[in-house]
Design a protein around this motif. Structure first.
Motif, PDB file in Angstrom:
ATOM      1  N   ALA A 171       0.763  -0.593   0.462  1.00  0.00           N
ATOM      2  CA  ALA A 171       0.069   0.513   0.094  1.00  0.00           C
ATOM      3  C   ALA A 171       0.691   0.803   0.027  1.00  0.00           C
ATOM      4  CB  ALA A 171      -0.998   0.048   1.679  1.00  0.00           C
ATOM      5  N   VAL A 172       2.171   1.540   1.089  1.00  0.00           N
ATOM      6  CA  VAL A 172       2.783   2.382   0.661  1.00  0.00           C
ATOM      7  C   VAL A 172       3.563   2.574  -0.784  1.00  0.00           C
ATOM      8  CG1 VAL A 172       4.718   2.949   1.780  1.00  0.00           C
ATOM      9  CG2 VAL A 172       3.223   2.112   3.762  1.00  0.00           C
ATOM     10  N   ARG A 173       3.949   2.067  -1.178  1.00  0.00           N
ATOM     11  CA  ARG A 173       4.451   1.597  -2.436  1.00  0.00           C
ATOM     12  C   ARG A 173       3.697   1.566  -3.409  1.00  0.00           C
ATOM     13  NH1 ARG A 173       7.071  -3.268  -0.954  1.00  0.00           N
ATOM     14  NH2 ARG A 173       5.627  -4.267  -1.502  1.00  0.00           N
ATOM     15  N   VAL A 174       1.921   1.912  -3.200  1.00  0.00           N
ATOM     16  CA  VAL A 174       1.121   2.445  -4.282  1.00  0.00           C
ATOM     17  C   VAL A 174       1.165   3.516  -3.874  1.00  0.00           C
ATOM     18  CG1 VAL A 174      -1.144   1.602  -5.054  1.00  0.00           C
ATOM     19  CG2 VAL A 174       0.238   0.174  -4.736  1.00  0.00           C
ATOM     20  N   GLY A 175       1.359   4.625  -3.242  1.00  0.00           N
ATOM     21  CA  GLY A 175       1.225   5.972  -2.432  1.00  0.00           C
ATOM     22  C   GLY A 175       0.698   6.459  -1.338  1.00  0.00           C
ATOM     23  N   ALA A 176       0.310   5.520  -0.265  1.00  0.00           N
ATOM     24  CA  ALA A 176      -0.340   5.468   0.784  1.00  0.00           C
ATOM     25  C   ALA A 176       0.955   6.021   2.062  1.00  0.00           C
ATOM     26  CB  ALA A 176      -0.735   4.510   1.653  1.00  0.00           C
ATOM     27  N   GLN A 177       0.623   7.525   2.819  1.00  0.00           N
ATOM     28  CA  GLN A 177       1.796   7.648   3.952  1.00  0.00           C
ATOM     29  C   GLN A 177       2.093   6.739   4.559  1.00  0.00           C
ATOM     30  OE1 GLN A 177      -0.463  10.264   1.717  1.00  0.00           O
ATOM     31  NE2 GLN A 177       1.853  10.074   0.619  1.00  0.00           N
ATOM     32  N   ASP A 178       1.406   5.904   4.724  1.00  0.00           N
ATOM     33  CA  ASP A 178       1.814   4.366   6.044  1.00  0.00           C
ATOM     34  C   ASP A 178       0.566   3.962   5.983  1.00  0.00           C
ATOM     35  OD1 ASP A 178       3.432   3.670   7.669  1.00  0.00           O
ATOM     36  OD2 ASP A 178       3.098   5.536   9.046  1.00  0.00           O
ATOM     37  N   TYR A 179       1.104   2.787   6.967  1.00  0.00           N
ATOM     38  CA  TYR A 179      -0.368   1.875   7.110  1.00  0.00           C
ATOM     39  C   TYR A 179      -0.085   1.087   8.657  1.00  0.00           C
ATOM     40  CZ  TYR A 179       3.479  -2.197   7.297  1.00  0.00           C
ATOM     41  OH  TYR A 179       4.585  -2.815   7.618  1.00  0.00           O
ATOM     42  N   LEU A 180      -1.370   0.918   9.203  1.00  0.00           N
ATOM     43  CA  LEU A 180      -1.469   0.661  10.299  1.00  0.00           C
ATOM     44  C   LEU A 180      -2.212  -1.019  10.795  1.00  0.00           C
ATOM     45  CD1 LEU A 180      -3.208   3.953  11.831  1.00  0.00           C
ATOM     46  CD2 LEU A 180      -0.823   3.418  11.506  1.00  0.00           C
ATOM     47  N   PHE A 181      -2.203  -1.450  11.903  1.00  0.00           N
ATOM     48  CA  PHE A 181      -2.273  -2.619  11.625  1.00  0.00           C
ATOM     49  C   PHE A 181      -4.169  -2.328  12.982  1.00  0.00           C
ATOM     50  CE2 PHE A 181       1.786  -4.689  11.694  1.00  0.00           C
ATOM     51  CZ  PHE A 181       1.605  -5.067  10.181  1.00  0.00           C
ATOM     52  N   ARG A 182      -5.103  -2.821  12.328  1.00  0.00           N
ATOM     53  CA  ARG A 182      -6.637  -2.802  13.140  1.00  0.00           C
ATOM     54  C   ARG A 182      -6.468  -3.458  14.904  1.00  0.00           C
ATOM     55  NH1 ARG A 182     -11.282  -1.995  11.105  1.00  0.00           N
ATOM     56  NH2 ARG A 182     -10.003  -3.252   9.291  1.00  0.00           N
ATOM     57  N   ASP A 183      -5.865  -3.925  14.656  1.00  0.00           N
ATOM     58  CA  ASP A 183      -5.511  -4.427  16.423  1.00  0.00           C
ATOM     59  C   ASP A 183      -4.383  -3.994  16.670  1.00  0.00           C
ATOM     60  OD1 ASP A 183      -8.093  -5.977  15.498  1.00  0.00           O
ATOM     61  OD2 ASP A 183      -7.068  -8.136  14.770  1.00  0.00           O
ATOM     62  N   GLU A 184      -4.340  -3.546  16.629  1.00  0.00           N
ATOM     63  CA  GLU A 184      -2.680  -2.596  17.374  1.00  0.00           C
ATOM     64  C   GLU A 184      -2.979  -1.326  18.024  1.00  0.00           C
ATOM     65  OE1 GLU A 184       1.140  -3.433  16.151  1.00  0.00           O
ATOM     66  OE2 GLU A 184       0.307  -5.923  15.882  1.00  0.00           O
ATOM     67  N   LEU A 185      -3.735  -0.189  17.517  1.00  0.00           N
ATOM     68  CA  LEU A 185      -4.174   0.836  17.351  1.00  0.00           C
ATOM     69  C   LEU A 185      -4.605   1.331  18.527  1.00  0.00           C
ATOM     70  CD1 LEU A 185      -6.131   1.831  14.105  1.00  0.00           C
ATOM     71  CD2 LEU A 185      -3.626   1.642  14.597  1.00  0.00           C
ATOM     72  N   ASP A 186      -4.052   2.790  18.865  1.00  0.00           N
ATOM     73  CA  ASP A 186      -4.290   3.051  20.364  1.00  0.00           C
ATOM     74  C   ASP A 186      -4.570   5.348  19.802  1.00  0.00           C
ATOM     75  OD1 ASP A 186      -2.313   4.498  20.978  1.00  0.00           O
ATOM     76  OD2 ASP A 186      -1.711   2.872  22.269  1.00  0.00           O
ATOM     77  N   GLY A 187      -5.012   5.784  20.526  1.00  0.00           N
ATOM     78  CA  GLY A 187      -5.663   7.421  20.091  1.00  0.00           C
ATOM     79  C   GLY A 187      -4.022   8.066  20.100  1.00  0.00           C
ATOM     80  N   ARG A 188      -3.507   8.040  21.110  1.00  0.00           N
ATOM     81  CA  ARG A 188      -2.147   8.126  21.005  1.00  0.00           C
ATOM     82  C   ARG A 188      -1.429   8.442  19.998  1.00  0.00           C
ATOM     83  NH1 ARG A 188       3.659   7.408  22.048  1.00  0.00           N
ATOM     84  NH2 ARG A 188       2.844   5.593  23.068  1.00  0.00           N
ATOM     85  N   LEU A 189      -1.069   6.645  19.397  1.00  0.00           N
ATOM     86  CA  LEU A 189      -0.143   6.309  18.250  1.00  0.00           C
ATOM     87  C   LEU A 189      -1.410   6.294  17.282  1.00  0.00           C
ATOM     88  CD1 LEU A 189       0.957   2.995  19.360  1.00  0.00           C
ATOM     89  CD2 LEU A 189       2.285   4.493  19.078  1.00  0.00           C
TER      90      LEU A 189
END
Length: 462
Positions: A171-189
């Motif tokens: 996804a980053v190679r295609v043009g996204a700035q970054d990728y995130l894992f759905r189950d590892e998110l919190d507000g600060r990050l």
């Protein structure tokens, strides 16, 4: 707009109208200040960003646009089940202000919510793209490609299943700035990931614009160099030198033009001219006149017939009836001892011969500049050159530079003649003479000359 960044882990916040929305500011305090990341004041400054924002119908404050002036960061989350995702109650920008969150359940809804105040998009890669199979089997990143097409100025964070590193990296190679894992998110990050993505996108856009600007400048430079003449003097004993300095900043070509060719009978024809003004249109017209002069000269025209035809070219090619051009042509006989001179409103050339001071050639029969008088005539004068000589043709940029205290006076032809005499006495010849002359005129002017300067020097030694 925004720009690229490092790998982060985080989760989307709520959306206005579909899940508990992150608190917004401005509802009760009336404070509509704020700043996009990269433009905000430090805590020690204690300053507000300019109040260049609008208030949306729901009472929240919106920024002026992606990466634009001051405003709260706004996230658009595109996910088919935002209510079923872990919710971050509050996302904060670096100043502690809440990040506004909107949610869309599909791409159609996302296009409606993708207004100028959105800074970053959080995209669920599991969404089907329009016209694609629901499982996205034919292109698992089709939805991302679609979003990048409809939102080229926005930062994009790709949301993928936990551990699906390969898909995130693609996804980053295609043009996204970054990728995130759905189950590892919190507000600060997630807050950090949004800010980094926005800045990464902004720097990407700035770098791309700089690269495009450099490529354009290089292309223009190659084009303008290609438009400067290459003298055709094969078989002639004369030595040629030229110096060119456009008045336009960062330009290679101005309204001045020159050329030199040798015809089959052994005659050397030299020309220098000046289109009034020194912008790109004048530069283009100068090139047209130079090319026309070369073609007509090689076809055997000279003197009044040549200048009359050039005037017709100018009248057809100029953008305005008030545009004119001055011209000086010299045709040097095969034996090199005499020449025919035609002046069309142009300064007379300077002739230097051993044993006597350099002086201007006669100016008595000067005709009008091209483009001023329909049916004008340009007499051809015969001048004696001698066995050894240097002939300098120049445009008025060389003589109109300022000199003296306060730079109130111009150098003028007399000042130029005195300067060249002194430089000749110092032993300067050819390229060195022209370089010294142009540099000294610039120094006397106290800086760069505002008008184009072209100087051509032809030398004959026995």
């Amino acid at each position: 707009m925004p720009a690229p960044i490092p790998r982060q882990r985080a989760i989307p916040a709520a959306e206005s109208g579909q899940a508990p929305a992150a608190p917004t500011i401005g509802d009760t305090s009336g404070d509509t200040s704020g700043a996009t990341f990269g433009e905000m004041p430090s805590a020690s400054e204690g300053m507000e960003a300019p109040r260049t924002q609008d208030t949306a119908n729901d009472g929240t404050v919106t920024a002026a646009g992606p990466g634009g002036p001051a405003g709260h960061l706004t996230l658009l989350m595109i996910e088919d089940d935002p209510g079923g995702s872990p919710i971050v109650p509050e996302l904060l920008d670096p100043t502690g202000k809440p990040i506004r969150v909107r949610t869309a359940r599909n791409l159609t809804e996302a296009e409606r919510l993708l207004t100028d105040d959105v800074h970053c998009i959080l995209l669920d890669l599991a969404l089907p793209a329009p016209g694609r199979a629901a499982d996205g089997a034919d292109d698992e990143l089709a939805v991302l490609r679609h979003v990048l097409r409809i939102a080229p100025r926005h930062a994009v964070l790709a949301l993928t299943a936990s551990g699906d590193t390969e898909r995130g990296a693609e996804a980053v190679r295609v043009g996204a700035q970054d990728y995130l894992f759905r189950d590892e998110l919190d507000g600060r990050l997630l807050s950090r990931a949004i800010r980094y993505a926005v800045e990464r996108k902004r720097s990407d856009r700035a770098e791309r614009k700089l690269t495009e600007s450099k490529l354009r400048a290089q292309e223009n430079a190659r084009l303008e160099r290609g438009l400067l003449p290459t003298p055709l003097l094969d078989g002639s004993p004369l030595h040629f030198a030229a110096r060119y300095r456009p008045g336009r900043s960062r330009a290679l070509l101005g309204g001045d033009f020159y050329d030199t060719v040798r015809t089959p009978d052994g005659t050397v024809h030299a020309m220098i001219g000046d289109v009034c003004g020194h912008g790109p249109d004048e530069a283009a017209l100068g090139v047209e006149l130079r090319i026309a002069w070369r073609a007509l000269t090689l076809a055997g025209l000279c003197g009044d017939e040549l200048l009359g035809t050039l005037q017709q070219v100018l009248e057809h090619e100029r953008a305005d009836d008030e545009i004119f051009a001055t011209l000086c042509t010299v045709d040097i006989a095969p034996d090199g001892r005499r020449a025919g001179l035609c002046l069309a409103g142009h300064p007379s050339p300077l002739l230097a011969c051993p044993g006597r001071p350099a002086e201007l050639l006669p100016y008595d029969n000067n005709g009008p500049a091209l483009g001023l008088l329909p049916g004008a005539r340009w007499p051809r004068m015969q001048v004696e050159l001698g066995a050894e000589w240097s002939l300098m043709l120049y445009t008025d940029g060389l003589i109109e530079g300022r000199i003296g205290e306060g730079r109130r006076e111009r150098l003028g032809q007399d000042g130029m003649v005195a300067m060249v005499r002194r430089q000749l006495a110092e032993g300067l010849r050819g390229e060195a003479l022209l370089r010294a002359a142009v540099n000294e005129v610039r120094d006397l002017n106290g800086g760069e000359l505002t008008d184009d300067v072209a100087v051509v020097l032809l030398d004959r030694a026995p």
